[in-house]
Design a protein around this motif. Structure first.
Motif, PDB file in Angstrom:
ATOM      1  N   GLN A 158     -62.972  -1.935   0.710  1.00 47.64           N
ATOM      2  CA  GLN A 158     -62.759  -2.221   2.122  1.00 47.64           C
ATOM      3  C   GLN A 158     -63.220  -1.056   2.978  1.00 47.64           C
ATOM      4  O   GLN A 158     -63.125   0.104   2.574  1.00 47.64           O
ATOM      5  CB  GLN A 158     -61.278  -2.513   2.394  1.00 47.64           C
ATOM      6  CG  GLN A 158     -60.774  -3.789   1.721  1.00 47.64           C
ATOM      7  CD  GLN A 158     -59.341  -4.103   2.087  1.00 47.64           C
ATOM      8  OE1 GLN A 158     -58.535  -3.203   2.303  1.00 47.64           O
ATOM      9  NE2 GLN A 158     -59.013  -5.390   2.132  1.00 47.64           N
ATOM     10  N   VAL A 159     -63.716  -1.403   4.166  1.00 45.56           N
ATOM     11  CA  VAL A 159     -64.173  -0.391   5.116  1.00 45.56           C
ATOM     12  C   VAL A 159     -63.507  -0.678   6.457  1.00 45.56           C
ATOM     13  O   VAL A 159     -63.617  -1.784   6.992  1.00 45.56           O
ATOM     14  CB  VAL A 159     -65.704  -0.412   5.279  1.00 45.56           C
ATOM     15  CG1 VAL A 159     -66.148   0.607   6.327  1.00 45.56           C
ATOM     16  CG2 VAL A 159     -66.391  -0.143   3.953  1.00 45.56           C
ATOM     17  N   GLU A 160     -62.817   0.315   7.001  1.00 46.40           N
ATOM     18  CA  GLU A 160     -62.188   0.153   8.312  1.00 46.40           C
ATOM     19  C   GLU A 160     -63.227   0.409   9.397  1.00 46.40           C
ATOM     20  O   GLU A 160     -63.816   1.487   9.480  1.00 46.40           O
ATOM     21  CB  GLU A 160     -61.009   1.113   8.469  1.00 46.40           C
ATOM     22  CG  GLU A 160     -60.251   0.902   9.776  1.00 46.40           C
ATOM     23  CD  GLU A 160     -59.006   1.755   9.894  1.00 46.40           C
ATOM     24  OE1 GLU A 160     -58.397   1.775  10.984  1.00 46.40           O
ATOM     25  OE2 GLU A 160     -58.648   2.407   8.889  1.00 46.40           O
ATOM     26  N   ILE A 161     -63.468  -0.615  10.196  1.00 52.85           N
ATOM     27  CA  ILE A 161     -64.493  -0.531  11.242  1.00 52.85           C
ATOM     28  C   ILE A 161     -63.900   0.003  12.535  1.00 52.85           C
ATOM     29  O   ILE A 161     -64.475   0.844  13.213  1.00 52.85           O
ATOM     30  CB  ILE A 161     -65.123  -1.919  11.472  1.00 52.85           C
ATOM     31  CG1 ILE A 161     -65.755  -2.417  10.185  1.00 52.85           C
ATOM     32  CG2 ILE A 161     -66.154  -1.875  12.585  1.00 52.85           C
ATOM     33  CD1 ILE A 161     -66.815  -1.494   9.627  1.00 52.85           C
ATOM     34  N   GLU A 162     -62.760  -0.520  12.891  1.00 56.58           N
ATOM     35  CA  GLU A 162     -62.034  -0.059  14.065  1.00 56.58           C
ATOM     36  C   GLU A 162     -60.564  -0.353  13.825  1.00 56.58           C
ATOM     37  O   GLU A 162     -60.200  -0.991  12.837  1.00 56.58           O
ATOM     38  CB  GLU A 162     -62.528  -0.761  15.334  1.00 56.58           C
ATOM     39  CG  GLU A 162     -62.421  -2.283  15.275  1.00 56.58           C
ATOM     40  CD  GLU A 162     -63.022  -2.952  16.490  1.00 56.58           C
ATOM     41  OE1 GLU A 162     -62.245  -3.499  17.285  1.00 56.58           O
ATOM     42  OE2 GLU A 162     -64.256  -2.921  16.628  1.00 56.58           O
ATOM     43  N   GLU A 163     -59.725   0.126  14.700  1.00 55.13           N
ATOM     44  CA  GLU A 163     -58.293  -0.051  14.484  1.00 55.13           C
ATOM     45  C   GLU A 163     -57.942  -1.538  14.394  1.00 55.13           C
ATOM     46  O   GLU A 163     -58.252  -2.327  15.295  1.00 55.13           O
ATOM     47  CB  GLU A 163     -57.508   0.596  15.628  1.00 55.13           C
ATOM     48  CG  GLU A 163     -56.003   0.557  15.414  1.00 55.13           C
ATOM     49  CD  GLU A 163     -55.244   1.290  16.505  1.00 55.13           C
ATOM     50  OE1 GLU A 163     -54.008   1.260  16.473  1.00 55.13           O
ATOM     51  OE2 GLU A 163     -55.908   1.886  17.385  1.00 55.13           O
ATOM     52  N   GLY A 164     -57.342  -1.910  13.288  1.00 53.67           N
ATOM     53  CA  GLY A 164     -56.938  -3.292  13.084  1.00 53.67           C
ATOM     54  C   GLY A 164     -58.006  -4.180  12.501  1.00 53.67           C
ATOM     55  O   GLY A 164     -57.739  -5.342  12.190  1.00 53.67           O
ATOM     56  N   ILE A 165     -59.234  -3.677  12.335  1.00 51.26           N
ATOM     57  CA  ILE A 165     -60.333  -4.478  11.789  1.00 51.26           C
ATOM     58  C   ILE A 165     -60.856  -3.800  10.527  1.00 51.26           C
ATOM     59  O   ILE A 165     -61.347  -2.669  10.567  1.00 51.26           O
ATOM     60  CB  ILE A 165     -61.492  -4.642  12.794  1.00 51.26           C
ATOM     61  CG1 ILE A 165     -61.005  -5.387  14.032  1.00 51.26           C
ATOM     62  CG2 ILE A 165     -62.652  -5.377  12.154  1.00 51.26           C
ATOM     63  CD1 ILE A 165     -60.596  -6.821  13.781  1.00 51.26           C
ATOM     64  N   THR A 166     -60.736  -4.496   9.410  1.00 58.75           N
ATOM     65  CA  THR A 166     -61.227  -3.996   8.136  1.00 58.75           C
ATOM     66  C   THR A 166     -62.132  -5.033   7.505  1.00 58.75           C
ATOM     67  O   THR A 166     -61.763  -6.206   7.401  1.00 58.75           O
ATOM     68  CB  THR A 166     -60.054  -3.694   7.176  1.00 58.75           C
ATOM     69  OG1 THR A 166     -59.220  -2.687   7.759  1.00 58.75           O
ATOM     70  CG2 THR A 166     -60.565  -3.190   5.845  1.00 58.75           C
ATOM     71  N   LEU A 167     -63.325  -4.611   7.125  1.00 58.65           N
ATOM     72  CA  LEU A 167     -64.257  -5.498   6.436  1.00 58.65           C
ATOM     73  C   LEU A 167     -64.161  -5.245   4.936  1.00 58.65           C
ATOM     74  O   LEU A 167     -63.926  -4.114   4.501  1.00 58.65           O
ATOM     75  CB  LEU A 167     -65.695  -5.251   6.910  1.00 58.65           C
ATOM     76  CG  LEU A 167     -65.951  -5.414   8.412  1.00 58.65           C
ATOM     77  CD1 LEU A 167     -67.428  -5.184   8.722  1.00 58.65           C
ATOM     78  CD2 LEU A 167     -65.506  -6.785   8.902  1.00 58.65           C
ATOM     79  N   SER A 168     -64.341  -6.305   4.164  1.00 64.74           N
ATOM     80  CA  SER A 168     -64.224  -6.156   2.714  1.00 64.74           C
ATOM     81  C   SER A 168     -65.506  -6.627   2.041  1.00 64.74           C
ATOM     82  O   SER A 168     -66.335  -7.316   2.649  1.00 64.74           O
ATOM     83  CB  SER A 168     -63.034  -6.960   2.182  1.00 64.74           C
ATOM     84  OG  SER A 168     -63.250  -8.353   2.353  1.00 64.74           O
ATOM     85  N   GLY A 169     -65.650  -6.262   0.806  1.00 67.07           N
ATOM     86  CA  GLY A 169     -66.808  -6.677   0.022  1.00 67.07           C
ATOM     87  C   GLY A 169     -66.634  -6.230  -1.413  1.00 67.07           C
ATOM     88  O   GLY A 169     -65.557  -5.807  -1.834  1.00 67.07           O
ATOM     89  N   LEU A 170     -67.704  -6.335  -2.168  1.00 65.53           N
ATOM     90  CA  LEU A 170     -67.673  -5.993  -3.583  1.00 65.53           C
ATOM     91  C   LEU A 170     -68.648  -4.851  -3.860  1.00 65.53           C
ATOM     92  O   LEU A 170     -69.793  -4.869  -3.385  1.00 65.53           O
ATOM     93  CB  LEU A 170     -68.035  -7.210  -4.436  1.00 65.53           C
ATOM     94  CG  LEU A 170     -67.011  -8.349  -4.421  1.00 65.53           C
ATOM     95  CD1 LEU A 170     -67.546  -9.562  -5.177  1.00 65.53           C
ATOM     96  CD2 LEU A 170     -65.692  -7.894  -5.015  1.00 65.53           C
ATOM     97  N   LEU A 171     -68.195  -3.889  -4.649  1.00 71.16           N
ATOM     98  CA  LEU A 171     -68.990  -2.714  -4.981  1.00 71.16           C
ATOM     99  C   LEU A 171     -69.479  -2.837  -6.423  1.00 71.16           C
ATOM    100  O   LEU A 171     -68.677  -2.869  -7.356  1.00 71.16           O
ATOM    101  CB  LEU A 171     -68.142  -1.455  -4.816  1.00 71.16           C
ATOM    102  CG  LEU A 171     -68.871  -0.119  -4.728  1.00 71.16           C
ATOM    103  CD1 LEU A 171     -69.698  -0.042  -3.450  1.00 71.16           C
ATOM    104  CD2 LEU A 171     -67.860   1.022  -4.767  1.00 71.16           C
ATOM    105  N   TYR A 172     -70.799  -2.927  -6.581  1.00 70.14           N
ATOM    106  CA  TYR A 172     -71.422  -3.047  -7.898  1.00 70.14           C
ATOM    107  C   TYR A 172     -71.949  -1.672  -8.298  1.00 70.14           C
ATOM    108  O   TYR A 172     -72.800  -1.092  -7.622  1.00 70.14           O
ATOM    109  CB  TYR A 172     -72.579  -4.040  -7.861  1.00 70.14           C
ATOM    110  CG  TYR A 172     -72.182  -5.479  -7.613  1.00 70.14           C
ATOM    111  CD1 TYR A 172     -72.162  -6.401  -8.653  1.00 70.14           C
ATOM    112  CD2 TYR A 172     -71.853  -5.928  -6.336  1.00 70.14           C
ATOM    113  CE1 TYR A 172     -71.814  -7.726  -8.431  1.00 70.14           C
ATOM    114  CE2 TYR A 172     -71.500  -7.242  -6.099  1.00 70.14           C
ATOM    115  CZ  TYR A 172     -71.488  -8.139  -7.154  1.00 70.14           C
ATOM    116  OH  TYR A 172     -71.142  -9.445  -6.936  1.00 70.14           O
TER     117      TYR A 172
END
Length: 751
Positions: A466-480
């Motif tokens: 997960q990467v926090e973009i701004e307060e209250g907004i976190t984007l997620s994904g998969l790390l290969y």
């Protein structure tokens, strides 16, 4: 001519691979038919710190086709589903649930999925069985052309006839409980209406609704006396209420969104996926009126309703069991989509699927088992039958046969017998897996799942990141990432097809092959992707900053560069379709990425809107607006606006079987790049080319992008620190199709 810059500090374990690439003769440098990464050395294996890992390339390039939603016959003996042919056509397959290979049923029509024309939520429901199991209703082209029609097909012979031969475009067939009538959606005079007709095709079509608003997706009550349907409220795409019609009297009843109604079903929302209980007048459906899509139940007689499944995660595709006491459905959260079963009086659901992956299209069998499609990062999509309980036995059904007449992909010369055996098992063997524990509910911990058979040897299981973009907004994904390597590696931000497509924890050949080539790959689910709550799913639509998507990429890139295992000056971005568009748009923030790869990018939004499929068209209008009206917002989402800022190696891949208009759009972009003097490579993906093969092209390109030849290094070394006194870098002649590393300036930390 490209300016060569100083080579990045590659860690020792990478030097043997990179020196192989840098010492290649000009004739060996990958051209428009780029050599696969697996062929980089004499044996074709990928070098990994002096060891040889299993190479799954042959298996990834010969994956079985993916079955569509599979519906069981009334007696539970046979599944019916569509398979997409490599050239864009479909075939109907019947698969025995007890075991044995599926067979193709010859048809007098070319079937196609039952998809809503305006991209409404929900999925294709698959071929529909008659109550006596002798016929299937499915969609195909009308003989007159230009519109879809409903066909009734005899399962024994494959012979078929039209349900209704009229000028309207029909879809969504649903058999009445006695099999005598068919309810369906019919598009006429610019509106959708709900109709019924005799299932044998001998009688007239009768309209049940008046067409003042779009009425669609009929569902029969258990006794055949009522038909429920969705009615669009106003002109908003995302607001539908549930209605029903009483056939004996013609009475219409509004069930949700009624004036004065409060609580569940009272406020504007989109509602779909209606399924009547088998023994009483209750309808299960999906609603988006809260933070997550929930499954609700409403009484068709008095309008009372309640939430059946409201836990975190977007729910979809509910189906009642034969007793009316349980519902199966899917639940998507982050990168995981689970198959769940929830009792009407149970506090928590039971998760059926065998591990963390992506489940789809669950259906009940008469014997209290559930059949669904499942894939995880190491397994191709396959149909699974499982008992609907925590300790239920799983049975993996045979995968569909390869497409008849398709060009076979030649396996790599170094493919091991184990690889071939795994592929054969995946395609032909029905394997029983006992003692498979379900995935845990979020409120309770369960023992880890035993390994499900059928994994492709050599693939990796990505980590959720997960990467926090701004307060209250976190984007997620998969790390290969291949954990056996040491030291930092070049990084790749993979955008896939971009929103609204979601990168789930299923088999993704592109990311697997890029990781096998020694790259750290982060597959991101950005704003506009489902499965992360309303704030993310509606992130692009609700954003006031029109460039928010690119700003997010800058933040994600910064988080990757900050990792100890990533080379900060060797970061690439890769995407397809809208993902390819976003990859090119990132050039508006110079220095964010050092290489760009775009497959069939959207370049001209006017042309895209004219020719896009319905779901994509609807998403564009809702999230980006109508191009002719919102030019400013569209301009910030067009690669043409920032083409002159592309400051690193660029690979443009065009598919011959791309969505309509994409080739023309790519031609427009290339013309602009030529005019601006921006260097790029352009290649063509032939029809039927496996995704893994395209990924190998990309990996070869990125290796070249992040490597300088010995001669170039020596040329740079002529000046102190590899640069002229004025800070410029000398030009070095290279072959036209060779890419030179250009790490570029450090990105603005405030961008």
């Amino acid at each position: 001519m490209l300016a060569a810059r100083a080579a990045p500090e590659w860690p020792d374990p990478w030097l043997p691979i990179l020196e192989d690439m840098s010492s290649m003769a000009d004739s060996e440098v990958p051209d428009t038919t780029m050599t696969a990464v697996a062929d980089a050395d004499e044996t074709g294996d990928l070098e990994t710190m002096g060891t040889r890992e299993p190479d799954p390339a042959a298996t990834l390039k010969n994956l079985p086709p993916v079955p569509g939603p599979a519906n069981p016959s009334p007696d539970g003996s046979t599944l019916a589903y569509l398979i997409e042919e490599s050239w864009g056509q479909f075939r109907l397959e019947l698969c025995p649930i007890a075991g044995g290979p599926p067979r193709t049923l010859g048809l007098p029509l070319a079937p196609h999925p039952d998809l809503p024309p305006d991209g409404e939520p929900g999925t294709d429901s698959g071929p529909q069985w008659s109550p006596d199991g002798t016929h299937l209703a499915l969609l195909g082209p009308h003989p007159g052309g230009g519109r879809s029609a409903i066909w009734i097909v005899d399962v024994a012979s494959g012979e078929g006839h039209l349900l209704a031969d009229h000028p309207a475009a029909d879809r969504g067939p649903r058999w009445s409980p006695d099999g005598e009538l068919m309810a369906f959606t019919s598009a006429r005079d610019g509106r959708d209406i709900v109709c019924i007709a005799p299932a044998d095709g001998t009688g007239p079509v009768m309209a049940l609704t008046d067409g003042r608003q779009d009425d669609r997706d009929p569902a029969w009550s258990h006794d055949g006396t009522m038909v429920a349907f969705r009615r669009r409220a106003g002109e908003a795409f995302h607001h539908h209420d549930l209605w029903l019609v009483v056939l004996a009297t013609g009475e219409h009843r509004q069930l949700t969104g009624k004036p004065g109604k409060s609580g569940l079903g009272g406020k504007p929302a989109n509602r779909w996926g209606m399924q009547w209980a088998p023994d009483r007048p209750q309808i299960a459906y999906v609603s988006d009126e809260r933070e997550w899509n929930l499954i609700a139940v409403i009484n068709g007689e008095n309008g009372s309703g309640w939430t059946l499944a409201g836990e975190q995660g977007d729910k979809a595709d509910p189906h009642w069991d034969a007793t009316g006491k349980k519902v199966c459905y899917t639940r998507s959260q982050g990168t995981i989509t689970a198959c769940c079963v929830k009792g009407t009086s149970a506090a928590t659901p039971v998760v059926l699927d065998p591990g963390e992956g992506v489940a789809a299209a669950p259906r009940w069998l008469p014997d209290d088992r559930v059949v669904y499609r499942f894939s995880d990062p190491r397994r191709a999509p396959v149909l699974i039958v499982q008992e609907a309980k925590a300790d239920g036995i799983c049975t993996r059904l045979p995968a569909p046969e390869p497409i008849a007449g398709a060009e076979p992909t030649q396996p790599l010369e170094n493919a091991s017998p184990e690889d071939e055996t795994a592929a054969a098992q995946e395609e032909h063997a029905a394997t029983e897996v006992t003692d498979v524990e379900p995935a845990s509910d979020e409120a309770a911990e369960q023992p880890p799942h035993p390994e499900l058979e059928g994994a492709i040897d050599g693939l990796i299981v990505p980590a959720t990141h997960q990467v926090e973009i701004e307060e209250g907004i976190t984007l997620s994904g998969l790390l290969y990432q291949r954990t056996e390597r040491s030291g930092p590696a070049p990084g790749v931000l993979s955008l896939g097809e971009g929103p609204p497509h979601r990168h789930g924890a299923e088999l993704h050949p592109t990311e697997q092959r890029l990781a096998a080539a020694g790259l750290l790959v982060y597959a991101l689910n950005g704003r506009g992707s489902p499965g992360s709550g309303r704030a993310i799913a509606h992130g692009l639509r609700d954003a006031t900053d029109p460039e928010i998507a690119v700003s997010d990429l800058v933040d994600v890139a910064a988080s990757l560069r900050a990792r100890d295992d990533v080379m900060a000056d060797s970061l690439a971005v890769v995407g397809r379709g809208f993902g390819g568009t976003l990859a090119l748009l990132s050039a508006s923030r110079p220095g964010t990425f050092q290489a760009f790869v775009a497959i069939d990018p959207i370049v001209d939004w006017d042309r895209e809107l004219d020719q896009a499929a319905s779901a994509e068209r609807r998403w564009i209008i809702e999230n980006l607006g109508v191009p002719s009206i919102q030019r400013g917002r569209i301009a910030t989402h067009s690669p043409m606006t920032y083409a002159g800022l592309l400051d690193g190696p660029v690979l443009l891949l065009g598919s011959e079987d791309a969505p309509p208009g994409r080739a023309t759009q790519l031609d427009v972009l290339v013309a602009i790049l030529d005019e601006l003097g921006v260097s790029y490579q352009r290649q063509t993906i032939q029809p039927g080319e496996p995704e893994a093969e395209t990924a190998d092209r990309i990996a070869s390109f990125l290796r070249g992008a992040f490597t300088v030849t010995r001669e170039q290094t020596e040329a740079i070394a002529l000046e102190p620190d590899g640069a002229h006194a004025n800070g410029t870098v000398p030009d070095v002649d290279v072959a036209e199709d060779q890419v030179v590393a250009s790490p570029g300036p450090e990105p603005d930390k405030l961008a």
